[in-house]
Design a protein around this motif. Structure first.
Motif, PDB file in Angstrom:
ATOM      1  N   SER A 106       0.837  -1.199   0.000  1.00  0.00           N
ATOM      2  CA  SER A 106       0.000   0.000   0.000  1.00  0.00           C
ATOM      3  C   SER A 106       0.868   1.242   0.000  1.00  0.00           C
ATOM      4  O   SER A 106       1.956   1.253   0.575  1.00  0.00           O
ATOM      5  N   MET A 133      -0.189   7.269 -10.710  1.00  0.00           N
ATOM      6  CA  MET A 133       0.554   6.577  -9.669  1.00  0.00           C
ATOM      7  C   MET A 133       1.228   5.344 -10.248  1.00  0.00           C
ATOM      8  O   MET A 133       0.710   4.719 -11.180  1.00  0.00           O
ATOM      9  N   GLY A 174      -7.898   6.164 -12.992  1.00  0.00           N
ATOM     10  CA  GLY A 174      -8.005   4.752 -12.656  1.00  0.00           C
ATOM     11  C   GLY A 174      -8.518   3.856 -13.747  1.00  0.00           C
ATOM     12  O   GLY A 174      -8.811   2.679 -13.505  1.00  0.00           O
ATOM     13  N   ARG A 233      -4.208   1.045 -17.043  1.00  0.00           N
ATOM     14  CA  ARG A 233      -3.132   0.429 -16.278  1.00  0.00           C
ATOM     15  C   ARG A 233      -2.041  -0.079 -17.209  1.00  0.00           C
ATOM     16  O   ARG A 233      -2.302  -0.437 -18.357  1.00  0.00           O
ATOM     17  N   ILE A 243      -2.606  -3.555  -9.938  1.00  0.00           N
ATOM     18  CA  ILE A 243      -2.540  -2.233  -9.309  1.00  0.00           C
ATOM     19  C   ILE A 243      -3.941  -1.645  -9.260  1.00  0.00           C
ATOM     20  O   ILE A 243      -4.733  -1.798 -10.208  1.00  0.00           O
ATOM     21  N   SER A 244      -4.242  -0.970  -8.162  1.00  0.00           N
ATOM     22  CA  SER A 244      -5.541  -0.317  -8.009  1.00  0.00           C
ATOM     23  C   SER A 244      -5.362   0.937  -7.175  1.00  0.00           C
ATOM     24  O   SER A 244      -4.347   1.098  -6.497  1.00  0.00           O
ATOM     25  N   ARG A 245      -6.346   1.818  -7.239  1.00  0.00           N
ATOM     26  CA  ARG A 245      -6.276   3.040  -6.442  1.00  0.00           C
ATOM     27  C   ARG A 245      -7.630   3.334  -5.833  1.00  0.00           C
ATOM     28  O   ARG A 245      -8.677   3.004  -6.417  1.00  0.00           O
ATOM     29  N   SER A 301      -9.399   6.648  -4.388  1.00  0.00           N
ATOM     30  CA  SER A 301      -9.264   8.097  -4.226  1.00  0.00           C
ATOM     31  C   SER A 301      -9.850   8.584  -2.905  1.00  0.00           C
ATOM     32  O   SER A 301      -9.463   9.633  -2.402  1.00  0.00           O
ATOM     33  N   THR A 330      -4.968   6.242  -1.659  1.00  0.00           N
ATOM     34  CA  THR A 330      -4.115   5.062  -1.578  1.00  0.00           C
ATOM     35  C   THR A 330      -4.034   4.336  -2.909  1.00  0.00           C
ATOM     36  O   THR A 330      -5.039   4.236  -3.631  1.00  0.00           O
ATOM     37  N   VAL A 331      -2.844   3.832  -3.207  1.00  0.00           N
ATOM     38  CA  VAL A 331      -2.660   2.937  -4.352  1.00  0.00           C
ATOM     39  C   VAL A 331      -2.103   1.624  -3.814  1.00  0.00           C
ATOM     40  O   VAL A 331      -1.244   1.624  -2.920  1.00  0.00           O
ATOM     41  N   CYS A 342       6.887   3.631  -4.435  1.00  0.00           N
ATOM     42  CA  CYS A 342       5.687   4.255  -4.964  1.00  0.00           C
ATOM     43  C   CYS A 342       6.074   5.615  -5.553  1.00  0.00           C
ATOM     44  O   CYS A 342       6.919   6.326  -4.988  1.00  0.00           O
TER      45      CYS A 342
END
Length: 117
Positions: free
Chosen positions: A21, A34, A55, A58, A70-72, A74, A78-79, A96
């Motif tokens: 994270s 990110m 988002g 990717r 990978i995910s985020r 908002s 956090t990513v 990161c």
């Protein structure tokens, strides 16, 4: 002041999973693309995965396709990098990065991932 704080690294056996994270502060998170990079022992820093500011796009390095995601979020600034089926060659310090064409870029301090039996 902008800051990225990574967490979730550690020691895992081959075939195992880890979730990294990265939480951002001091920035408008939705303005930034990110990414996760890694630096293996004796190697250069290389991009592992990235996600755009909205988002919906990717990128994954060939070496991690099908294993990492990978995910985020908002709402949480956090990513997350979900890493599955880890291999010894995934051993590295993972960083990161936040990147904006308008606001510049900055890095987190890094977190160590070690894959070993």
């Amino acid at each position: 002041q902008e800051q990225l704080v990574e967490s979730g690294g550690g020691l895992v056996e081959p075939g195992g999973s880890l979730s990294l994270s990265c939480t951002a502060s001091g920035i408008i998170f939705i303005n930034y693309n990110m990414a996760w990079y890694r630096q293996r022992p004796g190697g250069q820093r290389e991009v592992v995965a990235s996600i755009n500011s909205s988002g919906n796009s990717r990128y994954y390095a060939d070496s991690v396709k099908g294993r990492f995601a990978i995910s985020r979020d908002s709402a949480k600034n956090t990513v997350v990098l979900q890493m599955n089926n880890l291999k010894p060659e995934d051993t590295a310090v993972y960083y990161c990065k936040a990147d904006s064409a308008l606001w510049g870029h900055f890095w987190g301090q890094g977190t160590q991932v070690t894959v070993s039996s």
